[in-house]
Design an enzyme around this catalytic site. Sequence first.
Site, short mmCIF file in Angstrom:
data_model
loop_
_atom_site.label_atom_id
_atom_site.label_comp_id
_atom_site.label_asym_id
_atom_site.label_seq_id
_atom_site.Cartn_x
_atom_site.Cartn_y
_atom_site.Cartn_z
N ARG A 96 2.37 10.04 -5.27
CA ARG A 96 3.79 9.97 -5.65
C ARG A 96 3.95 9.25 -6.98
NH1 ARG A 96 6.47 5.05 -2.31
NH2 ARG A 96 4.58 3.84 -1.96
N GLY A 124 6.28 12.24 -1.72
CA GLY A 124 6.22 11.97 -3.16
C GLY A 124 7.34 11.07 -3.66
N ASP A 253 -8.36 0.79 -2.77
CA ASP A 253 -7.54 1.60 -3.68
C ASP A 253 -6.42 0.77 -4.32
OD1 ASP A 253 -6.84 1.88 -0.81
OD2 ASP A 253 -5.01 2.75 -1.61
N ASP A 263 -0.01 -2.58 -7.09
CA ASP A 263 0.53 -1.95 -5.88
C ASP A 263 1.17 -2.97 -4.93
OD1 ASP A 263 0.07 0.51 -6.80
OD2 ASP A 263 -1.32 1.14 -5.23
P1 AMP Z 1 0.30 2.86 -1.44
O1 AMP Z 1 0.65 2.39 -0.08
O2 AMP Z 1 1.52 3.06 -2.31
O3 AMP Z 1 -0.77 2.06 -2.10
O4 AMP Z 1 -0.27 4.33 -1.22
C1 AMP Z 1 -1.46 4.65 -0.55
C2 AMP Z 1 -1.73 6.12 -0.73
O5 AMP Z 1 -0.70 6.91 -0.10
C3 AMP Z 1 -1.74 6.60 -2.18
O6 AMP Z 1 -2.65 7.66 -2.26
C4 AMP Z 1 -0.33 7.07 -2.38
O7 AMP Z 1 -0.21 7.98 -3.44
C5 AMP Z 1 -0.03 7.71 -1.06
N1 AMP Z 1 1.41 7.69 -0.74
C6 AMP Z 1 2.13 6.62 -0.35
N2 AMP Z 1 3.41 6.97 -0.15
C7 AMP Z 1 3.51 8.30 -0.41
C8 AMP Z 1 4.57 9.24 -0.38
N3 AMP Z 1 5.80 8.91 -0.01
N4 AMP Z 1 4.29 10.51 -0.74
C9 AMP Z 1 3.06 10.87 -1.10
N5 AMP Z 1 2.01 10.03 -1.14
C10 AMP Z 1 2.22 8.75 -0.80
MG MG Z 2 -1.84 1.98 -3.60
#
Ligand code: AMP
Ligand code: MG
Length: 480
Positions: A96, A124, A253, A263
Amino acid sequence: MPDRNKPCGDRVELQNSYVKLPDRFYQKICPEKFSDPKLVLFNHDLADELGLNLSDASEIAQLCSGQRLLPGSQPIAQAYAGSQFGHFSPQLGDGRAHLLGELKGLDLQLKGSGRTRFSRRGDGRSPLGPAIREFLVSEAMHALGVPTTRSLSVVTTGETVYRQDGPTPGAILARVAESHLRVGTFQYFASQGDLEALEILTNYTIKRHYPGIRSTQISDCCLELLRLFAERQGDLVARWYALGFIHGVMNTDNCSMAGITIDYGPCAFLDEFHQMKVFSSIDKFGRYAYGNQMAIVEWNIHRLADCLLPLIADDPQRAVSMAEQVLEEPLASFHNRLYLGFARKLGLKSLPEEGHTLVIDFLRYLQAHSLDFTLSFSHLRSLYEGDTHFYPVTSELHSFLSRWKALDPDLYQMDSINPRLIPRNHQIEKVITHANQGDYQPFEQMWEALKSPFEVSEEYGYLMDAPKMSERVYQTFCGT
Ligand code: AMP
Ligand code: MG
């Protein structure tokens, strides 16, 4: 002052060094179209640092939601993997987020800007609340002197997004970072056995973040990278501890190769001190608890080492022992870095043996009485001067006081490193509740106050207080 009436386009040209890497490092993709982008908040100071000359709110909203691209921009979603709560996911990536390019060597990225090939089942999108949380906390971290991504803007998209707690406004955060390279980026290629990509990635990382590494042999480059990366992570996490910061989801990540905090999801600052405090709703077993963060970062460093082993030596055993050897010193220093951070908060310049036990005893005392972490340190000067109103007077306090005073603490040092203001959870929640109803004033005020965490003007005094029982926040959510 730059002239904001001039169009930005005649001066700014984004660079795209990541796009020059092979196709398998990313997907070329533009942000989605959004019906009605509206600017919520723009960080003019950061924009000025980047040479972005923008003043018109609707133009900013268009640019910071990806509806219009800055000159030179070639948007991409980056590929990466990650060990999430210890379990390896071979394909995460920007699901996203869109990297628009680089300005002055810094990444400009949108988060919440639409689906990509890495979205899996996600929409996204980002809700407004988490975008505001990341904006406030990352900018607060910057003001507190912690290496971090920065926040440039929050824009609402005009869409509604649906999450567990119901419908909320959709939003896009524009953020700026030394880069968005993660340990997980290395894991992505390592898990595919793609040594060519790993070598390219190593060289790219070194060029961007560790230019002091001059070796021509890839094996030496990897070893030096590991050592310096471990040092940066040790320094970073010691700073988190010293501020009572809990990242909350320190998966590989979310572990930056540049050594910055990245993040901001279910992150939070401690109110009352507890060594094993957890806020994140998804951290059921406390893997990312406050006091576990050093050990987790060490674990993440080992995951990076795993990825680099094939580039270090052909013989796996030999590669492991070379990596272990190079990590020995930085990892051994973690404990001391952490205690030195606390000793400095107590006004000490170094960490004598007595300082070590003093830190432990003081933290034990805070925990035993559920004292507010930030206030317990920012009130130390008055405690030194004899004012005990904030502290329960016990034999532990007397003992601490006499031993502490004997070490002759530097009161000015304490005032310069113990913040009076942190972004408290309950205040962030209030800001978000207002913002969800279209009132952004509390957001602006809190941001303004957080710019000066060591000297808080009277009008922002309410932001310094610990939460009342009824205001306490017990859980934070990542909002994905
Ligand atoms: P995060 O929790 O933001 O560090 O995200 C962990 C993983 O999930 C990453 O690959 C993000 O791109 C994916 N991700 C988190 N929220 C979304 C969302 N709403 N739509 C698509 N991918 C997401
Ligand atoms: Mg992340």
